[in-house]
Motif scaffolding. Structure first.
Motif, short mmCIF file in Angstrom:
data_model
loop_
_atom_site.label_atom_id
_atom_site.label_comp_id
_atom_site.label_asym_id
_atom_site.label_seq_id
_atom_site.Cartn_x
_atom_site.Cartn_y
_atom_site.Cartn_z
N LEU A 93 0.83 -1.21 0.00
CA LEU A 93 0.00 0.00 0.00
C LEU A 93 0.86 1.26 0.00
O LEU A 93 0.54 2.24 -0.68
N PHE A 94 1.96 1.22 0.76
CA PHE A 94 2.87 2.36 0.79
C PHE A 94 3.46 2.60 -0.60
O PHE A 94 3.56 3.75 -1.05
N PHE A 95 3.85 1.54 -1.25
CA PHE A 95 4.44 1.66 -2.60
C PHE A 95 3.43 2.20 -3.59
O PHE A 95 3.75 3.08 -4.41
N ILE A 96 2.20 1.71 -3.53
CA ILE A 96 1.16 2.19 -4.45
C ILE A 96 0.86 3.66 -4.22
O ILE A 96 0.74 4.45 -5.17
N PRO A 116 2.03 8.67 -7.79
CA PRO A 116 2.76 9.83 -8.34
C PRO A 116 3.27 9.58 -9.75
O PRO A 116 3.22 10.48 -10.61
N LEU A 117 3.77 8.38 -10.02
CA LEU A 117 4.25 8.08 -11.38
C LEU A 117 3.11 8.11 -12.38
O LEU A 117 3.27 8.59 -13.51
N LEU A 118 1.94 7.61 -11.97
CA LEU A 118 0.78 7.66 -12.85
C LEU A 118 0.37 9.10 -13.14
O LEU A 118 0.03 9.45 -14.29
N LEU A 119 0.41 9.95 -12.12
CA LEU A 119 0.08 11.36 -12.31
C LEU A 119 1.07 12.04 -13.25
O LEU A 119 0.67 12.84 -14.11
N VAL A 120 2.34 11.74 -13.10
CA VAL A 120 3.34 12.31 -14.00
C VAL A 120 3.09 11.87 -15.44
O VAL A 120 3.17 12.68 -16.37
N LEU A 174 9.77 14.66 -19.95
CA LEU A 174 11.20 14.38 -19.73
C LEU A 174 11.38 13.33 -18.64
O LEU A 174 12.22 12.43 -18.77
N ALA A 175 10.60 13.44 -17.57
CA ALA A 175 10.71 12.49 -16.48
C ALA A 175 10.32 11.08 -16.93
O ALA A 175 10.99 10.10 -16.58
N VAL A 176 9.25 10.97 -17.70
CA VAL A 176 8.81 9.66 -18.17
C VAL A 176 9.85 9.06 -19.11
O VAL A 176 10.17 7.86 -19.02
N ILE A 177 10.39 9.86 -20.01
CA ILE A 177 11.39 9.36 -20.96
C ILE A 177 12.64 8.89 -20.22
O ILE A 177 13.21 7.84 -20.54
N LEU A 178 13.08 9.66 -19.22
CA LEU A 178 14.25 9.25 -18.46
C LEU A 178 13.97 7.96 -17.70
O LEU A 178 14.82 7.05 -17.66
N LEU A 179 12.79 7.86 -17.10
CA LEU A 179 12.43 6.66 -16.35
C LEU A 179 12.40 5.43 -17.26
O LEU A 179 12.95 4.38 -16.92
N VAL A 180 11.77 5.57 -18.42
CA VAL A 180 11.69 4.44 -19.35
C VAL A 180 13.08 4.05 -19.84
O VAL A 180 13.40 2.86 -19.97
#
Length: 277
Positions: A13-16, A22-26, A249-255
């Motif tokens: 639950l903490f991870f979600i 937050p990652l989904l919102l980004v 930019l954040a999503v591209i870096l993460l991927v």
């Protein structure tokens, strides 16, 4: 067995809540064509990949992670080997020295590198005192300075997995290799390195991900003159307030980082199969 899952429920639950959401919102923010976030679309991604400047920043960031990882491997493996072959009382001293950088703030360590590599810093003062140069050499605000700073900061993350792996190896294997006529170099390359590969890959993963996301080091040692993805994200989000493009930019870096991690895991499975085979 079903009740065992209750043990991981709090962490899940903490991870979600604090990672997944937050990652989904980004990701959702990145799917807006305008800064007012009123129209959905993929315009931000097309803008990024359509501009060679943006692609160059991504490439420079990934290369920074690769170069830093290579430097930490070259510097970290001898340290790990020295730890393994040392007697117990020296091991205690070495482990303190290995962990010491982790006990100091990254900001403090980064400022130390700024002082060391500056025009009036220790390196330039030494070079001028020895007569190798008549004026300060530009060391700070260069890619080399960023790589060296990151390598020093991330070095424990390479050494510790290697120490764990090397200490678990059977010491009779090198002895058997020498008894069969293999040289020390061949024994190290054919036996020690493949068996130490899990620790090497773990350290590579930790150092690479830490290097590409090291905002403080990239900004202070790079001096704003070198553009990497973390500072680019900060610039677009805080200074320009272009949140959709910053999220992109954040999503591209993460991927991109996840792709590298996937390749490392694949290579790790291949290596384990080779070793056991």
């Amino acid at each position: 067995m079903p009740r065992d899952w209750l043990l991981v429920l709090p962490l899940g639950l903490f991870f979600i809540a604090f990672v997944g959401v937050p990652l989904l919102l980004v990701a959702l923010i990145s799917l807006h064509n305008d800064t007012a976030m009123t129209h959905f679309g993929f315009r931000q991604y097309m803008v990024f990949f359509g501009d060679s400047y943006n692609r160059g920043i991504l490439w420079q960031t990934l290369w920074l992670g690769v170069a830093t990882t290579l430097v930490t491997i070259v510097l970290g493996y001898p340290v790990a080997h020295l730890y393994v072959v040392s007697p117990p009382h020296w091991r205690r001293v070495l482990i303190v020295l290995i962990l010491l950088p982790l006990l100091t703030s990254s900001v403090v360590r980064t400022f130390a590198w700024v002082v060391i590599l500056g025009n009036e810093g220790l390196v330039n003062a030494l070079l001028m005192a020895l007569g190798h140069t008549g004026q300060p050499i530009k060391l700070l605000y260069t890619p080399l300075a960023v790589i060296l700073s990151l390598a020093q900061i991330e070095l424990p993350l390479m050494v510790l997995p290697l120490v764990t792996t090397l200490t678990s190896l059977d010491t009779r294997l090198p002895e058997a290799s020498h008894a069969l006529g293999a040289s020390s170099w061949r024994t190290w390359w054919k036996i020690t390195v493949p068996l130490a590969m899990p620790g090497l890959l773990s350290g590579t993963l930790l150092v690479f991900t830490g290097a590409v996301s090291a905002f403080v080091v990239q900004t202070l040692v790079g001096g704003g003159q070198l553009m990497y993805m973390p500072f680019y994200i900060y610039e677009q989000a805080i200074q320009t307030q272009n949140y959709p493009f910053a999220a992109t930019l954040a999503v591209i870096l993460l991927v991109s980082v996840l792709l590298v991690v996937t390749l490392l895991n694949y290579f790790g499975r291949k290596t384990r199969g080779f070793v056991h085979g």
